[in-house]
Design an enzyme around this catalytic site. Structure first.
Site, mmCIF file in Angstrom:
data_model
loop_
_atom_site.group_PDB
_atom_site.id
_atom_site.type_symbol
_atom_site.label_atom_id
_atom_site.label_comp_id
_atom_site.label_asym_id
_atom_site.label_seq_id
_atom_site.Cartn_x
_atom_site.Cartn_y
_atom_site.Cartn_z
ATOM 1 N N GLY A 110 -3.771 -4.127 3.676
ATOM 2 C CA GLY A 110 -2.407 -3.753 3.292
ATOM 3 C C GLY A 110 -1.465 -4.920 3.067
ATOM 4 O O GLY A 110 -0.246 -4.754 3.183
ATOM 5 N N PRO A 134 -4.942 -11.054 5.638
ATOM 6 C CA PRO A 134 -5.802 -11.514 4.545
ATOM 7 C C PRO A 134 -5.513 -10.735 3.261
ATOM 8 O O PRO A 134 -5.270 -9.530 3.309
ATOM 9 C CB PRO A 134 -7.222 -11.236 5.054
ATOM 10 C CG PRO A 134 -7.095 -11.037 6.522
ATOM 11 C CD PRO A 134 -5.696 -10.564 6.788
ATOM 12 N N ALA A 186 1.507 -4.244 0.493
ATOM 13 C CA ALA A 186 2.529 -3.303 0.970
ATOM 14 C C ALA A 186 3.335 -3.921 2.113
ATOM 15 O O ALA A 186 4.557 -3.713 2.210
ATOM 16 C CB ALA A 186 1.872 -1.998 1.431
ATOM 17 N N ASP A 202 -1.023 3.452 2.155
ATOM 18 C CA ASP A 202 -0.760 2.086 2.650
ATOM 19 C C ASP A 202 0.720 1.880 2.975
ATOM 20 O O ASP A 202 1.080 1.468 4.077
ATOM 21 C CB ASP A 202 -1.148 1.046 1.585
ATOM 22 C CG ASP A 202 -2.625 0.736 1.576
ATOM 23 O OD1 ASP A 202 -3.397 1.571 2.059
ATOM 24 O OD2 ASP A 202 -2.998 -0.349 1.087
HETATM 25 O O1 PMV Z 1 -7.903 -1.241 -0.357
HETATM 26 P P1 PMV Z 1 -6.801 -0.583 0.410
HETATM 27 O O2 PMV Z 1 -6.818 -0.815 1.849
HETATM 28 O O3 PMV Z 1 -5.462 -0.789 -0.212
HETATM 29 O O4 PMV Z 1 -7.065 0.984 0.400
HETATM 30 C C1 PMV Z 1 -7.206 1.729 -0.719
HETATM 31 C C2 PMV Z 1 -7.390 3.151 -0.286
HETATM 32 C C3 PMV Z 1 -7.879 4.050 -1.396
HETATM 33 O O5 PMV Z 1 -7.997 5.343 -0.834
HETATM 34 C C4 PMV Z 1 -9.229 3.604 -1.901
HETATM 35 C C5 PMV Z 1 -6.899 4.083 -2.558
HETATM 36 C C6 PMV Z 1 -5.586 4.754 -2.253
HETATM 37 O O6 PMV Z 1 -4.663 4.558 -3.053
HETATM 38 O O7 PMV Z 1 -5.477 5.501 -1.272
#
Ligand code: PMV
Length: 316
Positions: free
Chosen positions: A107, A101, A110, A152
């Site tokens: 992720g 999703p 990425a 990520d």
């Molecule tokens: O939203 P996601 O799963 O891409 O996670 C972001 C994680 C954070 O710690 C909020 C930001 C980061 O760059 O680590």
């Protein structure tokens, strides 16, 4: 010439999101139940440099040359070309699909970059290392998020549970015993870049209030590491719920995520928290395997648009 395919998993952050941006440790695991996939069809008779990108999930079918270089799919392909020092690319078509999703904290961005980087470099006869793939996915994440911590791309490119501290080499986590997680999607897109930016502004206005919360979250991640590597994974439950309370305190949760966390706990989950950027996206709940279906049903009842039950496997 046969088609060349590559894939990359989704991911969830188990502990430490947001605090990881401020150099506290975090833990993330790959989720192979959802995947991004890139398939390359060589076009030996095509004109050199003619690269056709077909991404049906987002309704995109265009030539690489027609896309702005900051387009994330274009960036991923051009980054491989640059990494390999090639002045031009042979003709090919790349088809990109994903079951991850979008904007849900799993992720997706990425994973798509990683799948593209692997497929293109394999096709060109110079498979990139996991670290090189990770660097390319990081560059693309920068475009989405501004200042990503790098967790990520690291967990996705290496496809292993990781203990991650920003700016340091990541460490692979050994998982002593498997455990079951239910992932609940709130259905609200998680605006990670905005949530990170808002927290940054609040932090800069009042660092003394935020530093102790980041420290608590970092300490939880360290404790969780010990449990994952040596202990009983059921002990992760209270750590997850405590981590959620601190994320709530940081102002990165929202009523919908809080409702899902409460519903999971009421249904017997051992612990639950939001996962990723927050203010939308996903939450996770640790469940005894025989209760996972109950937790999943309770999450859907409480508004989750989608749930995934996944097992974090023990590693040798
Ligand atoms: O939203 P996601 O799963 O891409 O996670 C972001 C994680 C954070 O710690 C909020 C930001 C980061 O760059 O680590």
């Amino acid at each position: 010439m046969p088609a060349i395919a590559a894939w990359a998993p989704g991911k969830i952050i188990l502990f430490g999101e947001h605090a990881v941006v401020y150099h506290r440790p975090a833990i993330a695991v790959p989720v192979s139940d959802v995947q991004a996939r890139a398939v390359i069809l060589p076009n030996p008779l095509g004109q050199s440099g003619s690269v056709q990108i077909d991404a049906p999930d987002i309704g995109l079918n265009a030539l690489l040359s027609e896309l702005p270089p900051e387009n994330p799919l274009a960036t991923s392909i051009l980054a491989v070309q640059e990494q390999l020092g090639l002045s031009s690319l042979p003709a090919f078509k790349i088809r990109i699909t994903s079951t991850i999703p979008i904007a849900a904290g799993l992720g997706s961005g990425a994973a798509i970059s990683a799948a593209i980087a692997r497929a293109v470099s394999n096709f060109l006869g110079h498979p990139l290392s996991d670290s090189q793939v990770s660097d390319i996915a990081y560059r693309v994440d920068q475009y989405y998020h501004g200042t990503p911590s790098g967790i990520d791309n690291t967990v996705i490119a290496h496809n292993r549970p990781v203990y991650f501290v920003r700016g340091q080499p990541f460490q692979t986590l050994r998982v002593a015993q498997p455990f079951t997680l239910v992932i609940g999607n709130s259905g609200l897109p998680s605006p990670t870049g905005t949530v990170v930016g808002d927290l940054r502004a609040r932090y800069e206005a009042d660092p003394e209030s935020y530093e102790p919360v980041f420290n608590h979250i970092g300490a939880i991640a360290d404790q969780a590491r010990g449990v994952i590597e040596q202990g009983d994974p059921f002990d992760l439950g209270p750590l997850l719920t405590a981590n959620h309370a601190f994320l709530h305190q940081l102002g990165v949760s929202c009523p919908e995520l809080n409702r899902l966390v409460t519903a999971a706990l009421a249904a017997g989950a051992l612990g639950a928290k939001l996962s990723g950027g927050g203010r939308g996206g996903n939450m996770i709940a640790l469940a005894e395997p025989e209760l996972a279906e109950d937790v999943s049903a309770a999450l859907r009842e409480a508004g989750a648009v989608h749930t995934i039950t996944t097992v974090v496997q023990a590693t040798p």
